[in-house]
Design a protein around this motif. Structure first.
Motif, mmCIF file in Angstrom:
data_model
loop_
_atom_site.group_PDB
_atom_site.id
_atom_site.type_symbol
_atom_site.label_atom_id
_atom_site.label_comp_id
_atom_site.label_asym_id
_atom_site.label_seq_id
_atom_site.Cartn_x
_atom_site.Cartn_y
_atom_site.Cartn_z
ATOM 1 N N VAL A 168 -2.324 9.100 -7.624
ATOM 2 C CA VAL A 168 -1.950 10.617 -7.777
ATOM 3 C C VAL A 168 -2.856 11.061 -6.702
ATOM 4 N N ALA A 169 -4.344 10.817 -6.336
ATOM 5 C CA ALA A 169 -4.959 11.708 -5.674
ATOM 6 C C ALA A 169 -4.179 11.214 -4.053
ATOM 7 N N ILE A 170 -4.176 10.142 -3.767
ATOM 8 C CA ILE A 170 -3.758 9.695 -2.261
ATOM 9 C C ILE A 170 -2.057 10.372 -2.137
ATOM 10 N N THR A 171 -1.287 10.389 -3.262
ATOM 11 C CA THR A 171 0.054 10.862 -3.039
ATOM 12 C C THR A 171 -0.318 12.508 -2.565
ATOM 13 N N ILE A 172 -1.091 13.037 -3.463
ATOM 14 C CA ILE A 172 -1.397 14.641 -3.282
ATOM 15 C C ILE A 172 -1.834 14.731 -1.931
ATOM 16 N N ALA A 173 -2.906 13.989 -1.545
ATOM 17 C CA ALA A 173 -3.587 14.067 -0.138
ATOM 18 C C ALA A 173 -2.481 13.805 0.965
ATOM 19 N N VAL A 228 3.930 -15.992 -6.289
ATOM 20 C CA VAL A 228 4.467 -14.859 -5.631
ATOM 21 C C VAL A 228 3.347 -13.866 -5.699
ATOM 22 N N ALA A 229 3.324 -12.869 -4.537
ATOM 23 C CA ALA A 229 2.175 -11.710 -4.769
ATOM 24 C C ALA A 229 2.812 -10.619 -4.794
ATOM 25 N N ALA A 230 2.268 -9.651 -5.240
ATOM 26 C CA ALA A 230 2.674 -8.439 -5.565
ATOM 27 C C ALA A 230 1.773 -7.091 -4.925
ATOM 28 N N TRP A 231 2.519 -6.178 -4.490
ATOM 29 C CA TRP A 231 1.990 -4.788 -4.107
ATOM 30 C C TRP A 231 2.044 -3.793 -5.090
ATOM 31 N N TYR A 232 1.180 -2.783 -5.281
ATOM 32 C CA TYR A 232 0.979 -1.895 -6.198
ATOM 33 C C TYR A 232 2.158 -0.663 -5.670
ATOM 34 N N ASP A 233 3.243 -0.575 -6.400
ATOM 35 C CA ASP A 233 4.111 0.367 -5.737
ATOM 36 C C ASP A 233 4.103 1.654 -6.400
ATOM 37 N N LYS A 234 3.241 2.037 -7.073
ATOM 38 C CA LYS A 234 2.960 3.307 -7.290
ATOM 39 C C LYS A 234 1.693 4.070 -6.381
ATOM 40 N N GLY A 235 1.313 3.122 -5.290
ATOM 41 C CA GLY A 235 0.283 3.555 -4.125
ATOM 42 C C GLY A 235 1.300 3.531 -2.782
ATOM 43 N N PRO A 236 0.637 3.595 -1.888
ATOM 44 C CA PRO A 236 1.092 3.532 -0.492
ATOM 45 C C PRO A 236 1.794 2.035 -0.242
ATOM 46 N N LYS A 237 2.845 1.895 0.517
ATOM 47 C CA LYS A 237 3.256 0.687 0.990
ATOM 48 C C LYS A 237 2.319 0.226 2.088
ATOM 49 N N PRO A 238 1.979 -1.130 2.233
ATOM 50 C CA PRO A 238 1.377 -1.570 3.292
ATOM 51 C C PRO A 238 1.705 -0.907 4.622
ATOM 52 N N GLY A 239 1.018 -0.303 5.363
ATOM 53 C CA GLY A 239 1.343 0.296 6.668
ATOM 54 C C GLY A 239 1.472 1.872 6.394
ATOM 55 N N GLN A 240 1.633 2.453 5.461
ATOM 56 C CA GLN A 240 1.539 3.752 5.289
ATOM 57 C C GLN A 240 0.155 4.260 5.142
ATOM 58 N N PRO A 241 -0.158 5.425 5.320
ATOM 59 C CA PRO A 241 -1.533 5.919 5.284
ATOM 60 C C PRO A 241 -2.149 5.810 3.878
ATOM 61 N N GLY A 242 -3.276 5.608 3.995
ATOM 62 C CA GLY A 242 -3.844 5.416 2.646
ATOM 63 C C GLY A 242 -4.209 3.771 2.216
ATOM 64 N N PRO A 243 -4.812 3.537 1.212
ATOM 65 C CA PRO A 243 -4.971 2.269 0.709
ATOM 66 C C PRO A 243 -3.932 1.548 0.024
ATOM 67 N N ALA A 244 -3.335 0.354 0.457
ATOM 68 C CA ALA A 244 -2.337 -0.085 -0.034
ATOM 69 C C ALA A 244 -2.821 -1.548 -0.721
ATOM 70 N N VAL A 245 -2.708 -1.844 -2.057
ATOM 71 C CA VAL A 245 -3.086 -2.875 -2.714
ATOM 72 C C VAL A 245 -2.069 -4.097 -2.738
ATOM 73 N N PRO A 263 -3.658 3.705 7.494
ATOM 74 C CA PRO A 263 -3.099 2.369 6.782
ATOM 75 C C PRO A 263 -4.405 1.627 6.409
ATOM 76 N N VAL A 264 -4.771 1.231 5.441
ATOM 77 C CA VAL A 264 -5.662 -0.128 5.175
ATOM 78 C C VAL A 264 -5.025 -0.947 3.893
ATOM 79 N N LEU A 265 -5.532 -1.972 3.816
ATOM 80 C CA LEU A 265 -4.940 -2.944 2.636
ATOM 81 C C LEU A 265 -6.010 -3.437 2.014
ATOM 82 N N ARG A 266 -5.868 -3.553 0.833
ATOM 83 C CA ARG A 266 -6.892 -4.234 -0.142
ATOM 84 C C ARG A 266 -6.248 -5.366 -0.893
ATOM 85 N N LEU A 267 -6.871 -6.503 -0.604
ATOM 86 C CA LEU A 267 -6.221 -7.944 -1.254
ATOM 87 C C LEU A 267 -7.082 -8.161 -2.437
#
Length: 194
Positions: free
Chosen positions: A19-24, A83-100, A163-167
């Motif tokens: 939520v904070a990232i989305t607001i930011a 299968v791997a998963a990305w947390y779709d409530k946060g940024p997509k990988p490549g968008q501003p902010g940390p994607a997980v 854009p940053v990524l966390r695995l």
């Protein structure tokens, strides 16, 4: 292995951080949009579709990527084996902010899984997230192993506009009684700018 237990600990922090990232991001976009009625010649960035694959050549990963959200109990959903998963409530990988992006390390029934060798990554290794029409590549900058009870949520969901990524996967000792690993392996990566 129970990734749900690992991610359940940080579920509230994940929601708050997302939520904070989305607001930011929204505030940042508002601040740079210009004054009301001002003409603009900037072309907005193309909207990314859903990411479809993650590849990590250094550890032999080439896996489908699916979006996950939260379970009704607030724990993060986890992907199926293979299968791997990305947390779709946060940024997509490549968008501003940390994607997980998360995946299992192994399973009793099937053996090693997508992130079985995640702990072997080192700075400079590349991680690519593939979309239907583009690929976003990240460079590993660091990693850490922490107890699941001490998940570094402020580092994972940091306040960054780049854009940053966390695995994330499980690691450390296996608690046979609980049926899960005691630690998490977290890999940090920054978008590769060419």
């Amino acid at each position: 292995m129970s990734m749900g237990r690992l991610l359940g600990i940080a579920a509230a922090a994940v929601v708050a951080a997302a939520v904070a990232i989305t607001i930011a991001i929204q505030l940042d976009r508002s601040a740079t949009a210009g004054s009301a009625g001002a003409a603009t010649t900037t072309t907005p960035p193309a909207e990314l579709g859903a990411p479809t694959r993650v590849t990590i050549p250094a550890i032999g990963v080439d896996a489908p990527l699916v979006g996950v959200g939260l379970k009704p109990d607030g724990a993060m959903q986890t992907p199926d084996f293979g299968v791997a998963a990305w947390y779709d409530k946060g940024p997509k990988p490549g968008q501003p902010g940390p994607a997980v992006v998360l995946a299992h390390v192994d399973s009793k029934a099937h053996g090693p899984d997508v992130f079985h060798r995640l702990r072997e990554l080192k700075p400079g290794d590349r991680v690519s997230v593939h979309y239907a029409d583009r690929t976003t590549t990240f460079t590993v900058t660091g990693k850490e192993q922490t107890a699941k009870t001490a998940l570094p949520t402020s580092k994972i969901w940091s306040d960054t506009k780049t854009p940053v990524l966390r695995l994330i996967t499980c690691g450390g000792a296996f608690d046979r009684k609980a049926g899960s690993y005691l630690d998490n392996i977290i890999v940090y990566a920054d978008e590769l700018v060419t």
